[in-house]
Design an enzyme around this catalytic site. Structure first.
Site, PDB file in Angstrom:
ATOM      1  CG  ASP A   1      -0.100  -0.267   2.463  1.00  0.00           C
ATOM      2  OD1 ASP A   1       1.044  -0.294   2.732  1.00  0.00           O
ATOM      3  OD2 ASP A   1      -1.425  -1.225   3.116  1.00  0.00           O
TER       4      ASP A   1
ATOM      5  CD  GLU B   1      -8.794   0.837   8.010  1.00  0.00           C
ATOM      6  OE1 GLU B   1      -8.634   0.056   8.229  1.00  0.00           O
ATOM      7  OE2 GLU B   1      -7.110   1.842   7.684  1.00  0.00           O
TER       8      GLU B   1
ATOM      9  CG  HIS C   1      -5.253  -2.669   8.710  1.00  0.00           C
ATOM     10  ND1 HIS C   1      -6.042  -1.330   9.357  1.00  0.00           N
ATOM     11  CD2 HIS C   1      -4.600  -2.442   8.659  1.00  0.00           C
ATOM     12  CE1 HIS C   1      -5.053  -1.028   9.756  1.00  0.00           C
ATOM     13  NE2 HIS C   1      -3.478  -1.601   8.925  1.00  0.00           N
TER      14      HIS C   1
HETATM   15  C1  GLP Z   1       0.014  -0.467   8.793  1.00  0.00           C
HETATM   16  C2  GLP Z   1      -0.633  -0.795   7.368  1.00  0.00           C
HETATM   17  C3  GLP Z   1      -0.123  -1.969   7.439  1.00  0.00           C
HETATM   18  C4  GLP Z   1       0.377  -3.022   8.095  1.00  0.00           C
HETATM   19  C5  GLP Z   1      -0.254  -2.718   9.758  1.00  0.00           C
HETATM   20  C6  GLP Z   1       0.458  -2.981  10.831  1.00  0.00           C
HETATM   21  O1  GLP Z   1      -1.308   0.616   8.966  1.00  0.00           O
HETATM   22  N1  GLP Z   1      -0.860  -0.335   6.257  1.00  0.00           N
HETATM   23  O2  GLP Z   1       0.087  -2.756   5.573  1.00  0.00           O
HETATM   24  O3  GLP Z   1       0.647  -3.864   8.227  1.00  0.00           O
HETATM   25  O4  GLP Z   1      -0.803  -1.540   9.525  1.00  0.00           O
HETATM   26  O5  GLP Z   1       1.235  -2.280  11.664  1.00  0.00           O
HETATM   27  P1  GLP Z   1       2.161  -2.192  12.266  1.00  0.00           P
HETATM   28  O6  GLP Z   1       3.497  -3.100  12.310  1.00  0.00           O
HETATM   29  O7  GLP Z   1       3.050  -0.649  12.529  1.00  0.00           O
HETATM   30  O8  GLP Z   1       1.682  -2.128  13.541  1.00  0.00           O
END
Ligand code: GLP
Length: 238
Positions: A69, A145, A140
């Site tokens: 993303d 979402e 998500h």
């Molecule tokens: C973000 C990203 C995701 C990611 C998730 C977890 O918003 N868009 O691709 O897997 O949230 O993030 P984190 O590893 O910082 O908890």
């Protein structure tokens, strides 16, 4: 076969296992195509991959790499952007072919068209071999979402309040957190030949929920992974 849940004692071991699984695909396949996540969770895996490159000459030049993303409005050179993240944590240290690293252009005028072109680009390489993923506290995957339906392909998405809050820590100015993004769709991810999802110790609740959920519900996006024939969920106890 159903989803495999692997619990590791530490985030270091979680990261190492994910790196080894990704490295195995890089070694085995002629031209493997990867979906690459960002966030706090995969940093350790990227570190481990850099080590495998330095110590075992793991050849990244064979791989094709797609960001899962990207935020709206952030270009490749923006330190808060997701392409930048992959460059900072992995690409700059290994022998990836720059022309084989892709991310949606967050600065595209028409996000929907950019998403469609991104999906077509993934298709042009035969789709994903491995979707490497993190998970949000709300379930998500990528920026898919909780919603009323699963998206078939990459698209522009509006971020939930939950996600804005969780990601605000990466921005010094809270108001600068983008509210929209482009994300691979649940369909893009589900068409990958295999899925590797990692979840640190801060994600115990959501992994518990995923483990026990048997209904496939777009309000809990990760639940769709139950339908995948080769999905591995690696979590960390500590
Ligand atoms: C973000 C990203 C995701 C990611 C998730 C977890 O918003 N868009 O691709 O897997 O949230 O993030 P984190 O590893 O910082 O908890």
């Amino acid at each position: 076969e159903n989803m495999r849940f692997i619990s590791k004692a530490s985030e270091k071991e979680m990261s190492l296992l994910a790196a080894q699984m990704l490295a195995a695909v890089l070694k085995e396949k002629q031209r493997p195509v990867f979906a690459m996540p960002t966030g706090g969770t995969p940093v350790g895996t990227y570190k481990a991959l850099v080590k495998l490159y330095q110590e075992q000459n793991l050849d990244f030049s064979k791989g094709i790499f797609f960001n899962v993303d990207e935020y709206e409005g952030l270009g490749r050179e923006n330190p808060q952007g997701y392409y930048y993240f992959l460059h900072e944590h992995l690409y700059q240290y290994v022998n990836v072919a720059p022309k084989h690293t892709f991310a949606p252009d967050g600065k595209a005028g028409d996000l929907e068209q950019e998403a469609a072109e991104y999906e077509a680009k993934i298709d042009s390489f035969g789709g994903l071999d491995v979707a490497f993923l993190g998970i949000g506290r709300n379930g998500h995957i990528g920026f898919n979402e909780p919603a009323d339906f699963f998206r078939y392909a990459s698209s522009s998405v509006t971020l939930s309040e939950d996600t804005l809050r969780a990601n605000a820590r990466f921005f010094s100015d809270q108001k600068a957190v983008p509210r929209r993004a482009i994300s691979m769709g649940a369909g893009t991810i589900m068409r990958a030949k295999s899925i590797i999802l990692i979840a640190g110790s801060d994600k115990k609740d959501v992994i518990k929920r995923l483990k026990s959920c048997k209904d496939i519900n777009p309000q809990f996006p990760a639940s769709v992974l139950w339908l995948h024939p080769d999905a591995t969920i690696i979590s960390a106890e500590k």
